[in-house]
Design an enzyme around this catalytic site. Structure first.
Site, mmCIF file in Angstrom:
data_model
loop_
_atom_site.group_PDB
_atom_site.id
_atom_site.type_symbol
_atom_site.label_atom_id
_atom_site.label_comp_id
_atom_site.label_asym_id
_atom_site.label_seq_id
_atom_site.Cartn_x
_atom_site.Cartn_y
_atom_site.Cartn_z
ATOM 1 N N GLY A 178 0.830 -1.208 0.000
ATOM 2 C CA GLY A 178 0.000 0.000 0.000
ATOM 3 C C GLY A 178 0.856 1.245 0.000
ATOM 4 N N ASN A 179 0.258 2.365 0.343
ATOM 5 C CA ASN A 179 1.025 3.614 0.418
ATOM 6 C C ASN A 179 0.415 4.518 1.489
ATOM 7 O OD1 ASN A 179 -0.989 5.454 -0.880
ATOM 8 N ND2 ASN A 179 -0.709 4.001 -2.557
ATOM 9 N N GLN A 180 1.028 5.675 1.659
ATOM 10 C CA GLN A 180 0.685 6.532 2.800
ATOM 11 C C GLN A 180 -0.526 7.432 2.589
ATOM 12 O OE1 GLN A 180 3.674 8.801 4.837
ATOM 13 N NE2 GLN A 180 5.278 7.791 3.676
ATOM 14 N N SER A 181 -1.190 7.351 1.443
ATOM 15 C CA SER A 181 -2.322 8.264 1.203
ATOM 16 C C SER A 181 -3.411 8.086 2.269
ATOM 17 C CB SER A 181 -2.900 7.980 -0.185
ATOM 18 O OG SER A 181 -4.126 8.640 -0.317
ATOM 19 N N ALA A 206 -4.221 7.594 -4.790
ATOM 20 C CA ALA A 206 -2.829 7.171 -4.974
ATOM 21 C C ALA A 206 -2.883 5.680 -5.293
ATOM 22 C CB ALA A 206 -2.042 7.427 -3.700
#
Ligand code: C5P
Length: 398
Positions: free
Chosen positions: A211-214, A279
């Site tokens: 995943g990512n930090q969005s 994102a």
């Protein structure tokens, strides 16, 4: 429509004045702030105390206010009128109506009315023959010419015992009329907006993902603002702890890029503006373990396959839909973002440059709006404000 708006309610002296207690309740329930002005005659029909308790403000009646130790000060009607986002005169008697038309400023309600630059709504109330009288009808026509909104009197039993047209519109109908007036002036009324937001989670096995930090905060703020501006909004939100505040936003929660694309396709019909603020993970694991992958002492490589590019997919079939993308860059922001806009066939792209402090994943952002003609840079702002300025840009181009 009325949430956070300031309503200045002017009550003149007719029996319908007692209904303003209910009207204030409805305005307050709709989220508005209400201040009340009562004429001398109105105060015989409804008590200032009642309206003050309901509105949670002192009721204004006079040109002057008595202060401590017998001193008197000017009651500032100009300030009161400027505070108002709208003025509602209900009930409006034949006398007050006539004075509004002629500009007779002989009570506090009338001076406040003449100082008000905001939209004015007038709910006349009188007996049937007074209402039908050519002078009343001419005055109501005049108020319409002034740009005010007249809420027509209703038909039914009148205080005189007669039956006919002249009753003040019921408080629910006054509220409906005012809501409708604001709705008709909403810049995104009748527009369908699709927004993607948040990260995507691409599973490796039943418990792990890439995943990512969005946080989804920017896209959610855009969705809330679009709803406030009258749009029909569909928000396709990846895994996020947040949610839109506006109940009209239709929310679809998704996990992966593939799901996000599917939901967007299912909601694409009739979209006027699409904003791709998500994102989206560029790649996903080729194989997803059906059971939790066991730890081993060997190195582990994951084979990744490209995810669909949702923005580019709709860019290729965009027709007249206005498309806005986002770009998050750590270097050469303006030129990379412009290239991305062109490659994905977007009308505009919003650059979040991580080169600037305060931009990116938190509560605030520094954004640059880039379209075919221009680049506009904005200072550091919280994301709610960023959503407002971005919608100003989009609306200017619709
Ligand atoms: O290529 P990049 O990810 O930087 O492009 C950013 C823009 O494209 C954003 O508007 C993002 O929401 C969108 N995008 C997308 N689907 C992807 C990747 C990016 O919609 N798979």
């Amino acid at each position: 429509m009325l949430r956070g708006r300031h309503i200045l309610l002017g009550v003149s002296g007719g029996i319908a004045a007692y209904k303003t207690a209910f009207l204030i309740r409805l305005f307050k329930q709709a989220g508005a702030e209400v201040k009340v002005i009562l004429t001398e005659a109105a105060s015989h029909f409804v008590s200032p105390l009642t309206l003050s308790v309901l509105s949670e403000y002192p009721v204004q009646q006079n040109f002057t206010v008595e202060c401590a130790e017998g001193t008197v000060s000017w009651n500032n009607h100009v300030e009161l009128a400027q505070w108002a986002d709208m003025m509602v005169i209900a009930p409006c008697t034949a006398n007050t109506l006539s004075k509004m038309v002629s500009g007779t400023a002989d009570n506090f309600l009338l001076v406040a009315y003449m100082s008000a630059n905001c939209p004015v709504f007038v709910a006349p109330a009188m007996d049937l023959d007074m209402y039908a009288h050519p002078s009343t009808q001419a005055h109501l026509k005049k108020l319409t010419d002034f740009g005010h909104s007249v809420i027509p009197a209703e038909t039914g039993f009148l205080a005189s015992g007669l039956h006919g047209t002249g009753r003040m519109a019921e408080p629910e109908n006054i509220l409906w009329h005012i809501n409708q007036w604001w709705l008709d002036r909403m810049p995104l009324r009748g527009k369908k907006i699709l927004i993607t937001a948040g990260p995507t989670h691409e599973p490796l096995d039943p418990v792990r993902f890439i995943g990512n930090q969005s946080s989804g905060r920017m896209g959610i703020a855009l969705a809330d603002q679009a709803a406030r501006l009258g749009a029909e909004v569909v928000l396709v939100l990846g895994p996020s702890a947040l949610a839109p505040q506006q109940s009209q936003v239709v929310l679809h929660r998704v996990e992966t890029a593939v799901e996000m694309l599917e939901v967007c396709k299912n909601n694409w019909d009739g979209v006027d503006v699409a904003i791709f603020a998500a994102a989206v993970a560029d790649y996903r694991p080729e194989k997803v373990g059906t059971q939790k992958i066991k730890r081993s002492s060997e190195p582990w490589s994951i084979s990744m396959v490209p995810n669909p590019d949702i923005a580019a997919h709709f860019g290729a079939i965009k027709g007249s839909t206005f498309l806005v993308g986002f770009a998050l860059e750590t270097q050469h922001g303006l030129s990379y973002a412009q290239q991305k806009r062109i490659a994905k066939n977007l009308d505009a792209i919003v650059l979040n440059s991580l080169e600037e402090p305060g931009a990116g994943f938190g509560m605030t952002n520094v954004v640059h709006w880039i379209d075919q003609q221009q680049t506009k840079s904005f200072e550091l702002m919280d994301k709610t404000r960023v959503a407002e300025v971005l919608w100003e840009q989009i609306i200017a181009q619709l």
